[in-house]
Design a protein around this motif. Structure first.
Motif, PDB file in Angstrom:
ATOM      1  N   ASP B 170      -3.901 -21.969   0.468  1.00  0.00           N
ATOM      2  CA  ASP B 170      -4.008 -22.985   1.496  1.00  0.00           C
ATOM      3  C   ASP B 170      -2.600 -23.366   1.961  1.00  0.00           C
ATOM      4  O   ASP B 170      -1.814 -23.951   1.222  1.00  0.00           O
ATOM      5  CB  ASP B 170      -4.731 -24.201   0.886  1.00  0.00           C
ATOM      6  N   ARG B 172      -1.477 -25.558   3.926  1.00  0.00           N
ATOM      7  CA  ARG B 172      -1.126 -26.980   3.979  1.00  0.00           C
ATOM      8  C   ARG B 172      -0.877 -27.555   2.591  1.00  0.00           C
ATOM      9  O   ARG B 172       0.011 -28.385   2.412  1.00  0.00           O
ATOM     10  CB  ARG B 172      -2.211 -27.750   4.719  1.00  0.00           C
ATOM     11  N   ALA B 173      -1.663 -27.098   1.614  1.00  0.00           N
ATOM     12  CA  ALA B 173      -1.394 -27.523   0.238  1.00  0.00           C
ATOM     13  C   ALA B 173      -0.028 -26.986  -0.190  1.00  0.00           C
ATOM     14  O   ALA B 173       0.731 -27.652  -0.897  1.00  0.00           O
ATOM     15  CB  ALA B 173      -2.489 -27.020  -0.697  1.00  0.00           C
ATOM     16  N   ASP B 175       2.490 -26.505   1.839  1.00  0.00           N
ATOM     17  CA  ASP B 175       3.466 -27.392   2.492  1.00  0.00           C
ATOM     18  C   ASP B 175       3.692 -28.653   1.664  1.00  0.00           C
ATOM     19  O   ASP B 175       4.822 -29.100   1.489  1.00  0.00           O
ATOM     20  CB  ASP B 175       2.973 -27.800   3.886  1.00  0.00           C
ATOM     21  N   VAL B 176       2.590 -29.241   1.171  1.00  0.00           N
ATOM     22  CA  VAL B 176       2.702 -30.471   0.370  1.00  0.00           C
ATOM     23  C   VAL B 176       3.584 -30.203  -0.850  1.00  0.00           C
ATOM     24  O   VAL B 176       4.499 -30.974  -1.159  1.00  0.00           O
ATOM     25  CB  VAL B 176       1.304 -30.981  -0.055  1.00  0.00           C
ATOM     26  N   LEU B 177       3.336 -29.076  -1.528  1.00  0.00           N
ATOM     27  CA  LEU B 177       4.120 -28.755  -2.731  1.00  0.00           C
ATOM     28  C   LEU B 177       5.581 -28.470  -2.381  1.00  0.00           C
ATOM     29  O   LEU B 177       6.486 -28.858  -3.126  1.00  0.00           O
ATOM     30  CB  LEU B 177       3.492 -27.564  -3.455  1.00  0.00           C
ATOM     31  N   LYS B 178       5.802 -27.786  -1.249  1.00  0.00           N
ATOM     32  CA  LYS B 178       7.170 -27.480  -0.843  1.00  0.00           C
ATOM     33  C   LYS B 178       7.948 -28.769  -0.539  1.00  0.00           C
ATOM     34  O   LYS B 178       9.118 -28.896  -0.901  1.00  0.00           O
ATOM     35  CB  LYS B 178       7.176 -26.590   0.413  1.00  0.00           C
ATOM     36  N   THR B 179       7.286 -29.707   0.131  1.00  0.00           N
ATOM     37  CA  THR B 179       7.933 -30.972   0.462  1.00  0.00           C
ATOM     38  C   THR B 179       8.305 -31.747  -0.796  1.00  0.00           C
ATOM     39  O   THR B 179       9.244 -32.533  -0.804  1.00  0.00           O
ATOM     40  CB  THR B 179       7.006 -31.810   1.368  1.00  0.00           C
ATOM     41  N   LEU B 180       7.539 -31.517  -1.879  1.00  0.00           N
ATOM     42  CA  LEU B 180       7.845 -32.167  -3.157  1.00  0.00           C
ATOM     43  C   LEU B 180       8.895 -31.384  -3.945  1.00  0.00           C
ATOM     44  O   LEU B 180       9.223 -31.742  -5.074  1.00  0.00           O
ATOM     45  CB  LEU B 180       6.575 -32.265  -4.002  1.00  0.00           C
ATOM     46  N   HIS B 181       9.381 -30.282  -3.343  1.00  0.00           N
ATOM     47  CA  HIS B 181      10.342 -29.426  -4.013  1.00  0.00           C
ATOM     48  C   HIS B 181       9.795 -28.908  -5.350  1.00  0.00           C
ATOM     49  O   HIS B 181      10.491 -28.884  -6.377  1.00  0.00           O
ATOM     50  CB  HIS B 181      11.670 -30.168  -4.241  1.00  0.00           C
ATOM     51  N   ALA B 182       8.515 -28.528  -5.349  1.00  0.00           N
ATOM     52  CA  ALA B 182       7.922 -27.932  -6.542  1.00  0.00           C
ATOM     53  C   ALA B 182       8.570 -26.577  -6.786  1.00  0.00           C
ATOM     54  O   ALA B 182       8.921 -25.868  -5.842  1.00  0.00           O
ATOM     55  CB  ALA B 182       6.417 -27.765  -6.353  1.00  0.00           C
ATOM     56  N   GLU B 186       5.704 -23.992 -10.684  1.00  0.00           N
ATOM     57  CA  GLU B 186       4.752 -25.080 -10.436  1.00  0.00           C
ATOM     58  C   GLU B 186       3.782 -24.722  -9.316  1.00  0.00           C
ATOM     59  O   GLU B 186       2.587 -25.038  -9.379  1.00  0.00           O
ATOM     60  CB  GLU B 186       5.508 -26.378 -10.098  1.00  0.00           C
ATOM     61  N   ARG B 189       1.337 -22.289 -10.845  1.00  0.00           N
ATOM     62  CA  ARG B 189       0.425 -22.944 -11.779  1.00  0.00           C
ATOM     63  C   ARG B 189      -0.583 -23.851 -11.062  1.00  0.00           C
ATOM     64  O   ARG B 189      -1.769 -23.848 -11.349  1.00  0.00           O
ATOM     65  CB  ARG B 189       1.272 -23.782 -12.747  1.00  0.00           C
ATOM     66  N   GLU B 190      -0.091 -24.616 -10.083  1.00  0.00           N
ATOM     67  CA  GLU B 190      -0.950 -25.604  -9.428  1.00  0.00           C
ATOM     68  C   GLU B 190      -1.804 -25.006  -8.313  1.00  0.00           C
ATOM     69  O   GLU B 190      -2.886 -25.513  -8.036  1.00  0.00           O
ATOM     70  CB  GLU B 190      -0.099 -26.741  -8.846  1.00  0.00           C
ATOM     71  N   LEU B 191      -1.270 -23.980  -7.643  1.00  0.00           N
ATOM     72  CA  LEU B 191      -1.938 -23.525  -6.426  1.00  0.00           C
ATOM     73  C   LEU B 191      -2.276 -22.032  -6.436  1.00  0.00           C
ATOM     74  O   LEU B 191      -3.438 -21.656  -6.298  1.00  0.00           O
ATOM     75  CB  LEU B 191      -1.051 -23.854  -5.219  1.00  0.00           C
TER      76      LEU B 191
END
Lengths: 276, 278
Positions: B170, B172-173, B175-182, B186, B189-191
């Protein structure tokens, strides 16, 4: 309208700059045949200020949001958050993003979706006022859904979870990309009011991309009107409606005057061939 | 409330009538609706088979002859089944793991995909039937060539499906993780990893039946040495022993069906969150 900033509207807005976009230019495609999406765009969001960005399709408002989110880089110009370059700011988890779709993880509970920003890049959790996911969910009216899975929720509830996810790690800046565009009108209005209420008691710098004039007015302190081909800022309009606001604002003369003004501004930026 | 309204509500599951016998009747009805048509199809095929077999005794064995042959030699079939099952478990297990691990590496390092995909496609288009005898020459008549052939046939569908899954996250998900600097790990593991599971299972759906093909083909190429349903089949066919030949075919088929059924159960536990999870 340009200068009429009421004292009520600015009480909680610091004069310090939250987001600074300075002479940003961005194009796509090969050198020589480059399509300029943003041309010399400059604006700033003060700390605790709610700024909406509105404009016709192709005006680059989503690209602008991606630049401020650190998801793409400008060809020229700079983006800073609280004085830090955007790369540094994202490393410090200073930016929260609410995308167009909720983009929740279907295999995680609502609670675990909301706590995602706390789980990743945990180095940046130091010295930060993290919120309790349960508490933030209940203030979003989702206390009963904490242990549910996204597919068990309605579209409006999913979007609220996505907003809670952006607030939970207490970022300095929130970026929202048409977060309510996928909802039906009744639902959209309800979500808008929920966001407005929550934000009014948790002031953050917000950049809110939208297609809706009433939405931009009811939420914002200022509205950035963009023009297309190439994407640029046409006008920045102050919204001098007193806060806190609620749905009664829709019925006021001041609201209707502003709505007419913003619509005119939008009409003037649409190229003759594009006007709907 | 009108009768039709009641019915439509009941079918939507809104009303749960208290009577247990009514529930039982309804579930029996729905089972019949689900299982009835395929059972009828199988019954018709069985009748046609039986008629053909009775008319052509040197071409097809009757179903009862195949069945009684299995029942009279359960030990022999069990021993040979265990050998084939071992080839599938070890060979396909290794092939699935290798396919997934390489897909992860390719998803994380695009240069690796560009460098290796042409070779992978070349291996994939080489008929496994042609590779098997060569492997027997190289590795002898032991288990090694059987593991390799079985692993090889499942490797490619696992690689391609896992890679597609790992890349289809996804946006957009992401993007959310990138913005959090994952970090990469991570995001994986998360996505990426959980998000790739529907594709991974689609790969398994292809790989499991193919693993039976791989094991059988490997045994054909090296028949007479090691046991296994495929070896037994080759020997029986050479002797024109129709009941044993067809018993082996039936058991290989049953093995494939069992694998697919087990996979469906596992999938429901792992992928309950997926829309096409059923």
């Amino acid at each position: 309208m340009q200068s009429g900033i009421s004292s009520a509207a600015t009480q909680l807005v610091s004069e310090e700059v939250g987001v600074e976009v300075s002479h940003v230019t961005k194009g796509f495609g090969p050198e020589g045949a480059k399509l300029v999406v943003l041309n010399d765009v400059s604006f700033s969001i003060k700390r605790g200020e709610f700024v909406s960005v509105i404009g016709p399709s192709g005006c680059g408002k989503s690209t602008l949001l991606r630049l401020v989110a650190g998801l793409t880089e400008a060809d020229h110009g700079t983006v800073t958050v609280h004085g830090e370059a955007i790369r540094t700011a994202t490393r410090h988890k200073s930016v929260g993003l609410v995308p167009q779709s909720p983009a929740l993880l279907p295999w995680r509970t609502v609670h675990d979706n909301v706590s995602l920003p706390i789980r990743v890049n945990s180095k940046a959790n130091v010295d930060r006022r993290l919120r309790d996911p349960r508490q933030i969910l209940s203030s979003f009216g989702l206390g009963h859904a904490v242990d549910k899975y996204p597919f068990q929720l309605s579209g409006g509830m999913q979007q609220r979870v996505a907003i809670a996810r952006a607030f939970v790690f207490d970022p300095m800046v929130l970026l929202m990309d048409e977060p309510f565009s996928a909802l039906d009108e009744m639902n959209r209005d309800q979500q808008r009011m929920g966001l407005l209420e929550f934000w009014q008691s948790n002031r953050k710098s917000v950049m809110f991309v939208t297609h809706s004039v009433p939405e931009a007015i009811i939420l914002s302190d200022r509205i950035v009107v963009m023009a297309a081909h190439p994407g640029r800022i046409a006008e920045i309009i102050d919204v001098d409606l007193p806060r806190p606001r609620d749905e009664n604002v829709y019925a006021t003369d001041a609201f209707r005057d502003l709505e007419g003004y913003v619509r005119n501004s939008l009409k003037s930026v649409m190229a003759p061939g594009q006007a709907a | 409330m009108s009768n039709s309204e009641l019915q439509s509500r009941a079918s939507a599951g809104v009303i749960a009538p208290g009577s247990a016998s009514m529930n039982w009747v309804r579930s029996a009805k729905s089972h019949l609706a689900a299982w009835g048509p395929p059972i009828v199809t199988f019954a018709i095929v069985a009748v046609i088979w039986q008629l053909l077999a009775l008319g052509n005794p040197y071409v097809l064995p009757t179903l009862d002859a195949v069945g009684s042959n299995i029942v009279s030699n359960p030990g022999m079939y069990w021993q040979n089944f265990l050998v084939t099952a071992q080839e599938i478990a070890i060979g396909a297990g290794a092939g699935i793991l290798a396919g997934f691990v390489l897909a992860v590496l390719m998803a994380e390092l695009p240069i690796l995909e560009r460098a290796m995909m042409p070779l992978m496609v070349t291996i994939m288009v080489t008929p496994v039937v042609a590779i098997a005898p060569a492997l027997v020459v190289a590795f002898g008549f032991g288990m090694a060539p059987k593991y390799i052939v079985t692993g090889l046939v499942v490797f490619f569908p696992m690689l391609v499906n896992s890679l597609a899954g790992l890349k289809s996250v996804d946006a957009r998900a992401h993007d959310v993780l990138k913005t959090l600097h994952a970090s990469r790990w991570e995001i994986f593991r998360e996505l990426r990893f959980p998000g790739s599971m529907p594709f991974f299972f689609a790969g398994l759906r292809i790989a499991f039946p193919l693993s039976v093909v791989g094991a059988a083909v490997a045994e054909f190429a090296a028949a007479g040495q090691q046991a296994g349903l495929g070896s037994l089949l080759t020997i029986a066919a050479a002797q024109a022993n129709l009941p044993v030949t067809w018993a082996c075919i039936a058991l290989l088929c049953l093995t494939g069906v069992l694998l697919v059924a087990v996979l469906a159960v596992i999938r429901r536990y792992v992928l309950w969150w997926s829309e096409d999870g059923a």
